[in-house]
Design a protein around this motif. Structure first.
Motif, PDB file in Angstrom:
ATOM      1  N   THR A 119       0.826  -1.211   0.000  1.00 53.01           N
ATOM      2  CA  THR A 119       0.000   0.000   0.000  1.00 53.01           C
ATOM      3  C   THR A 119       0.858   1.258   0.000  1.00 53.01           C
ATOM      4  O   THR A 119       0.382   2.335  -0.339  1.00 53.01           O
ATOM      5  CB  THR A 119      -0.916   0.043   1.243  1.00 53.01           C
ATOM      6  N   ASP A 120       2.145   1.134   0.380  1.00 54.58           N
ATOM      7  CA  ASP A 120       2.928   2.349   0.619  1.00 54.58           C
ATOM      8  C   ASP A 120       3.241   3.109  -0.662  1.00 54.58           C
ATOM      9  O   ASP A 120       3.359   4.334  -0.638  1.00 54.58           O
ATOM     10  CB  ASP A 120       4.200   2.057   1.425  1.00 54.58           C
ATOM     11  N   TYR A 121       3.344   2.428  -1.786  1.00 52.15           N
ATOM     12  CA  TYR A 121       3.553   3.158  -3.045  1.00 52.15           C
ATOM     13  C   TYR A 121       2.229   3.411  -3.762  1.00 52.15           C
ATOM     14  O   TYR A 121       2.212   3.917  -4.881  1.00 52.15           O
ATOM     15  CB  TYR A 121       4.543   2.409  -3.953  1.00 52.15           C
ATOM     16  N   ASN A 122       1.123   3.067  -3.101  1.00 54.03           N
ATOM     17  CA  ASN A 122      -0.207   3.314  -3.648  1.00 54.03           C
ATOM     18  C   ASN A 122      -0.976   4.364  -2.841  1.00 54.03           C
ATOM     19  O   ASN A 122      -2.200   4.449  -2.932  1.00 54.03           O
ATOM     20  CB  ASN A 122      -1.003   2.003  -3.704  1.00 54.03           C
ATOM     21  N   GLY A 123      -0.237   5.154  -2.049  1.00 47.77           N
ATOM     22  CA  GLY A 123      -0.867   6.245  -1.314  1.00 47.77           C
ATOM     23  C   GLY A 123      -1.757   5.792  -0.181  1.00 47.77           C
ATOM     24  O   GLY A 123      -2.663   6.514   0.242  1.00 47.77           O
ATOM     25  N   GLY A 124      -1.523   4.587   0.347  1.00 50.74           N
ATOM     26  CA  GLY A 124      -2.350   4.054   1.419  1.00 50.74           C
ATOM     27  C   GLY A 124      -1.666   4.121   2.770  1.00 50.74           C
ATOM     28  O   GLY A 124      -0.638   4.770   2.951  1.00 50.74           O
ATOM     29  N   HIS A 125      -2.244   3.424   3.737  1.00 52.56           N
ATOM     30  CA  HIS A 125      -1.724   3.379   5.097  1.00 52.56           C
ATOM     31  C   HIS A 125      -0.916   2.099   5.321  1.00 52.56           C
ATOM     32  O   HIS A 125      -1.202   1.061   4.707  1.00 52.56           O
ATOM     33  CB  HIS A 125      -2.869   3.421   6.115  1.00 52.56           C
ATOM     34  N   VAL A 126       0.052   2.193   6.218  1.00 55.16           N
ATOM     35  CA  VAL A 126       0.840   1.035   6.638  1.00 55.16           C
ATOM     36  C   VAL A 126       0.927   1.056   8.158  1.00 55.16           C
ATOM     37  O   VAL A 126       0.651   2.073   8.801  1.00 55.16           O
ATOM     38  CB  VAL A 126       2.255   1.062   6.022  1.00 55.16           C
ATOM     39  N   PHE A 127       1.332  -0.086   8.724  1.00 52.47           N
ATOM     40  CA  PHE A 127       1.384  -0.192  10.186  1.00 52.47           C
ATOM     41  C   PHE A 127       2.596  -1.018  10.612  1.00 52.47           C
ATOM     42  O   PHE A 127       2.472  -2.123  11.140  1.00 52.47           O
ATOM     43  CB  PHE A 127       0.085  -0.814  10.698  1.00 52.47           C
ATOM     44  N   PRO A 128       3.799  -0.483  10.389  1.00 53.60           N
ATOM     45  CA  PRO A 128       5.013  -1.204  10.744  1.00 53.60           C
ATOM     46  C   PRO A 128       5.524  -0.839  12.138  1.00 53.60           C
ATOM     47  O   PRO A 128       5.099   0.149  12.742  1.00 53.60           O
ATOM     48  CB  PRO A 128       6.003  -0.707   9.691  1.00 53.60           C
ATOM     49  N   CYS A 129       6.474  -1.634  12.612  1.00 55.55           N
ATOM     50  CA  CYS A 129       7.179  -1.300  13.851  1.00 55.55           C
ATOM     51  C   CYS A 129       8.642  -1.673  13.691  1.00 55.55           C
ATOM     52  O   CYS A 129       9.000  -2.570  12.921  1.00 55.55           O
ATOM     53  CB  CYS A 129       6.568  -2.017  15.053  1.00 55.55           C
ATOM     54  N   ALA A 130       9.498  -0.946  14.410  1.00 56.32           N
ATOM     55  CA  ALA A 130      10.924  -1.250  14.421  1.00 56.32           C
ATOM     56  C   ALA A 130      11.181  -2.429  15.358  1.00 56.32           C
ATOM     57  O   ALA A 130      10.434  -2.663  16.311  1.00 56.32           O
ATOM     58  CB  ALA A 130      11.714  -0.028  14.881  1.00 56.32           C
ATOM     59  N   LEU A 131      12.256  -3.168  15.079  1.00 61.06           N
ATOM     60  CA  LEU A 131      12.607  -4.344  15.867  1.00 61.06           C
ATOM     61  C   LEU A 131      13.881  -4.087  16.670  1.00 61.06           C
ATOM     62  O   LEU A 131      14.567  -3.090  16.466  1.00 61.06           O
ATOM     63  CB  LEU A 131      12.809  -5.549  14.942  1.00 61.06           C
TER      64      LEU A 131
END
Length: 390
Positions: free
Chosen positions: A38-50
């Motif tokens: 979704t990130d190159y499609n103008g959407g939302h993402v929900f990542p976290c650092a490890l």
């Protein structure tokens, strides 16, 4: 971390010699809980650092050269390039990622007035989909910012690192990986709108459960995978949709709007790709709302739906990731499971109740080995902070 730091400092001196100001750094890897492609499609993402990531030891040199060495690729030795000739070279292998960041800083008007010796060590599995490339880019950007006094924020470092990967290494990645690594916050995931970089931190409270990553050990390379092809398919679908509805990105559409206008996309495959981008964006928004409401069951259900969409509509999973997810969902104590990263190999991410983790790893590992013919590796991970000086 302290033991690794001491060992790497000793290795740095063995490789490059003593003297000068030697500084150790760290940048994390990342895992995306939901919101894939979704990130190159103008959407939302929900990542976290490890808390696993890339360690780097750096020192200025007087040679106007970059001298780069990786403990992970010891057989390649020290790779030396001139600051006056920063161009992509296939034979430089992994070193093209830090080279690209130095090149990108120069392109943005921040040229180095001295060379650098840098030793790297990553404890992220290579080609796993946990962003080893973005991690090395961000730690390099942080080194440059700290060593040369460049006035760069963490968001700047993320954007410059993405620019380097796009323009120097030729991988059309979105902003998610670099942003999640640069902006990581302990025990929080980042709810990021990639269309405008607005974000909020959401606390991850899994109450008796943990995040378990399963690495398929199927190697993949983004540049030579079908990643760029998927991006082009979505860009073409977007242009077709723009003829009938006023949008800037696929992320602007609701599910209902997509169903209303989807016939403007003239190819069945492109229609499936666009459907994933739209529906996955909405799933991500719903998942974060579920988490805020302490509804972990719904969050897990949305993870499962994400994998099905990535398998059937976006077609980026493959037998390895599908086997891991299907087997995971058969286990007791599993709340949700999905592939994470670009796909075509790499990892899955599962939320597993703590008392079930040992049996989960044993059972899923046995089935995977039997079906695929080689073993998967498992990591019970913690959510960590962004880049730092050690």
């Amino acid at each position: 971390m302290q033991k690794i730091k001491e060992e790497l400092l000793a290795k740095f001196i063995a490789v490059f010699g003593s003297g000068g100001q030697i500084t150790p750094y760290f940048a994390p890897g990342r895992v995306n809980l939901i919101g894939e492609h979704t990130d190159y499609n103008g959407g939302h993402v929900f990542p976290c650092a490890l808390t696993i990531g890339t360690y780097a030891i750096a020192r200025k040199n007087t040679n106007r050269s970059l001298r780069l060495y990786s403990v992970n690729f010891d057989e390649l030795g020290v790779i030396t390039v001139s600051l006056d000739d920063l161009s992509y070279a296939k034979e430089d292998d992994w070193a093209n990622y830090p080279k690209g960041v130095v090149w990108a800083f120069a392109e943005k008007g921040m040229k180095l007035n001295a060379g650098l010796d840098i030793l790297y060590f990553g404890n992220i599995p290579n080609s796993s989909g946990l962003s080893s490339s973005a991690s090395i880019e961000v730690v390099t950007g942080y080194i440059l910012s700290q060593t040369f006094g460049f006035n760069t924020s963490f968001v700047d470092i993320a954007l410059i690192s993405q620019f380097a990967e796009n323009k120097f290494n030729g991988v059309n990645c979105g902003i998610m990986d670099q942003f999640a690594i640069a902006m990581g916050k302990k025990d929080h995931a980042i709810f990021l709108d990639t269309s405008n970089l607005e974000y909020e931190y959401a606390p991850i409270q899994l109450e008796g459960a943990k995040i378990v990553i399963a690495c398929s050990n199927k190697k993949r390379g983004l540049g030579d995978s079908k990643y760029n092809e998927r991006r082009t398919e979505c860009e073409t679908a977007l242009e077709e949709l723009k003829k009938v509805v006023a949008i800037n990105t696929l992320g602007d559409l609701s599910e209902e709007q997509f169903e209303q206008y989807k016939d403007a996309i003239k190819d069945d495959v492109r229609r499936k790709r666009a459907k994933h981008a739209v529906y996955e964006n909405q799933r991500t928004i719903q998942a974060v709302n579920a988490l805020k409401a302490n509804d972990i069951a719904t969050f897990g259900k949305l993870m499962n739906e994400s994998h099905v969409s990535l398998r059937d509509d976006y077609e980026v999973t493959g037998i390895e990731l599908d086997t891991l997810v299907a087997t995971s969902l058969e286990q007791e104590g599993v709340i949700g499971s999905r592939m994470t990263g670009a796909g075509f190999g790499g990892c899955t991410v599962s939320i597993v109740k703590e008392e079930a983790i040992d049996s989960f790893i044993k059972n899923v590992g046995e089935v995977y080995l039997q079906k695929i013919g080689y073993k998967a590796d498992f990591y019970v991970v913690e959510i960590g902070n962004g880049p730092c000086i050690l």
